[in-house]
Design an enzyme around this catalytic site. Structure first.
Site, mmCIF file in Angstrom:
data_model
loop_
_atom_site.group_PDB
_atom_site.id
_atom_site.type_symbol
_atom_site.label_atom_id
_atom_site.label_comp_id
_atom_site.label_asym_id
_atom_site.label_seq_id
_atom_site.Cartn_x
_atom_site.Cartn_y
_atom_site.Cartn_z
ATOM 1 C CG ASP A 124 -1.968 1.096 1.165
ATOM 2 O OD1 ASP A 124 -1.964 1.879 0.199
ATOM 3 O OD2 ASP A 124 -2.799 1.172 2.086
ATOM 4 C CG ASP A 338 -3.706 4.471 -3.178
ATOM 5 O OD1 ASP A 338 -2.737 3.921 -2.621
ATOM 6 O OD2 ASP A 338 -4.843 4.469 -2.681
#
Length: 461
Positions: A124, A338
């Site tokens: 992440d 992202d």
């Protein structure tokens, strides 16, 4: 971790009923976003860290109804929204899709503690904290892998009275609870999609593989010992590898030892767990030889995310009429990449221009609304339709670079016989998010020293 989304994996064999049942067991959700590293002071010459990366949906099958949950989590996530030392050695980690685990995240594996224990974690780029499923003193049965802190010789908690706990870790949701001086610093880490993890902070050793084939120990890295966690973001995972631009992220630790660059290539999000590429911190031959386009990387505008300067979007040769403030971070806009978000979120003004523009090329297809799929533009898809009829979608970036995602990255499988335009409206004003599906089959290199992002099409093999 901004958005999670699920999609079907097509099954060309078997009758229609079996096909639908199998497709309902291979949903994709948002990746996301975290990466693994390896580092040790004694083996820093001519090496870099390399980790395998796998998509999270390669782990556990999920029903179609989860698509609605994932998109909802994506929207919640969205609403919340340098290191100078160089080395020829780097950290290398396997990186793969999570489709077999029923999620649209990407996974890698890290080894934590002494002796080292292996854990599968979500990669992440939007998270600062690296944490694993952990028991700090309590005992009990677990239905997944768990790190038992008292069995590790290198585990050392952060005290609740320390400056680190009371000040430095505030952005990582440290708590003020401190009944005794010996009590560990605790946290209640919250993600934008509504997921959460609770536990205590500690310093621990992470062991990683290097590009030269050796292993390295990275001592004293801040981790979270999570005794509890909730939310779909962690489906099939033992924790999170935090890769945001932050002093406490794994990115900071790895790049401080192996050079201020990291790179990854996301395999097709429908790939099974046997297909993977690598997350690399430090020197990489592939990024040196690949044909690259480069644009400025803004590391301070929307912290701790990796922001880029989009100046417009075109379909084919036609530049879309999108207000400039959509791309202006000082006006509440701006754009980030992202790995923890699956679909691409666009501010409403950009979203309408993109989806209506693409929909004009799909008029021969019947528009449908599959149950449980909260995406606006979906179509009944037949084998006779040629996807190449869609115009090339292009993100125009500051400095003249252009990002041209593959058509399969913006016309995605959502249900049996159904494809959808892979965009979600983020509202107004809003941060635009280029999710992991849009990033797939591209090689990405983040140069934190030069503040640049380089990229090139790649088979990720």
């Amino acid at each position: 971790m901004y958005i999670n989304t699920l999609f079907w994996k097509q099954n060309p064999t078997g009758d229609k009923k079996n096909q639908e049942e199998k497709m309902q067991k291979t949903l994709l959700s948002c990746l996301i976003t975290t990466l693994l590293l390896i580092t040790v002071a004694d083996s820093m010459k001519d090496t870099s860290v390399r980790l395998k990366l796998a998509h999270r949906d390669t782990l556990l099958p999920k029903p179609l109804s989860r698509i609605e949950d994932v998109i909802g989590a994506d929207q919640k996530r969205h609403s919340l929204i340098s290191r100078k030392r160089n080395s020829t050695v780097g950290v290398k980690m396997d990186l793969g899709s999570g489709i077999d685990y029923g999620t649209a995240q990407y996974f890698t594996e890290i080894r934590v503690g002494t002796p080292a224990k292996k854990f599968r974690v979500v990669v992440d780029t939007g998270s600062e904290l690296t944490w694993v499923n952990c028991r700090y003193r309590a005992r009990g049965k677990d239905n997944r892998r768990v790190f038992r802190a008292d069995e590790s010789k290198s585990f050392k908690t952060v005290g609740c009275l320390t400056q680190t706990c009371k000040v430095d870790l505030m952005n990582l949701f440290s708590l003020t609870t401190c009944p005794t001086p010996s009590t560990p610093c605790s946290y209640d880490y919250r993600y934008a999609d509504g997921s959460a993890a609770q536990g205590v902070f500690a310093k621990e050793t992470i062991t990683v593989g290097l590009t030269n084939g050796r292993m390295a120990r990275l001592p004293g890295h801040l981790i979270g010992c999570s005794s509890s966690f909730t939310g779909q973001s962690f489906q099939g995972a033992d924790g999170v590898l935090g890769l945001a631009f932050s002093d406490f992220s794994f990115t900071s630790t790895a790049t401080s030892l192996y050079g201020a660059k990291f790179s990854y290539c996301l395999v097709d999000h429908l790939s099974n767990k046997n297909v993977s590429n690598y997350l690399i911190f430090g020197s990489s031959r592939s990024t040196k030889t690949a044909f690259r386009r480069t644009t400025p990387l803004d590391l301070t505008r929307i912290p701790p995310f990796y922001a880029i300067n989009v100046i417009g979007i075109s379909l084919g040769y036609d530049m879309l009429d999108i207000p400039s403030q959509v791309w202006d971070a000082t006006s509440g806009g701006g754009t980030i990449l992202d790995s923890g978000t699956s679909l691409t979120l666009l501010a409403d003004a950009a979203y309408k221009q993109v989806v209506t523009g693409l929909a004009r090329y799909l008029v021969e297809l019947k528009r449908v609304k599959p149950e449980g799929v909260p995406i606006e533009y979906c179509f009944s898809f037949t084998s006779g339709f040629n996807v190449s009829k869609l115009p090339q979608l292009t993100f125009h970036l500051k400095g003249g670079a252009r990002f041209e995602p593959h058509r399969k990255s913006y016309l995605v499988d959502a249900a049996p016989g159904v494809k959808c335009l892979g965009f979600v409206s983020a509202g107004t004003p809003a941060t635009n998010v280029i999710g992991n599906i849009m990033q797939q089959n591209y090689l990405w290199e983040f140069d934190l020293m030069a503040s640049t992002l380089s990229f090139a099409p790649s088979a990720c093999t």
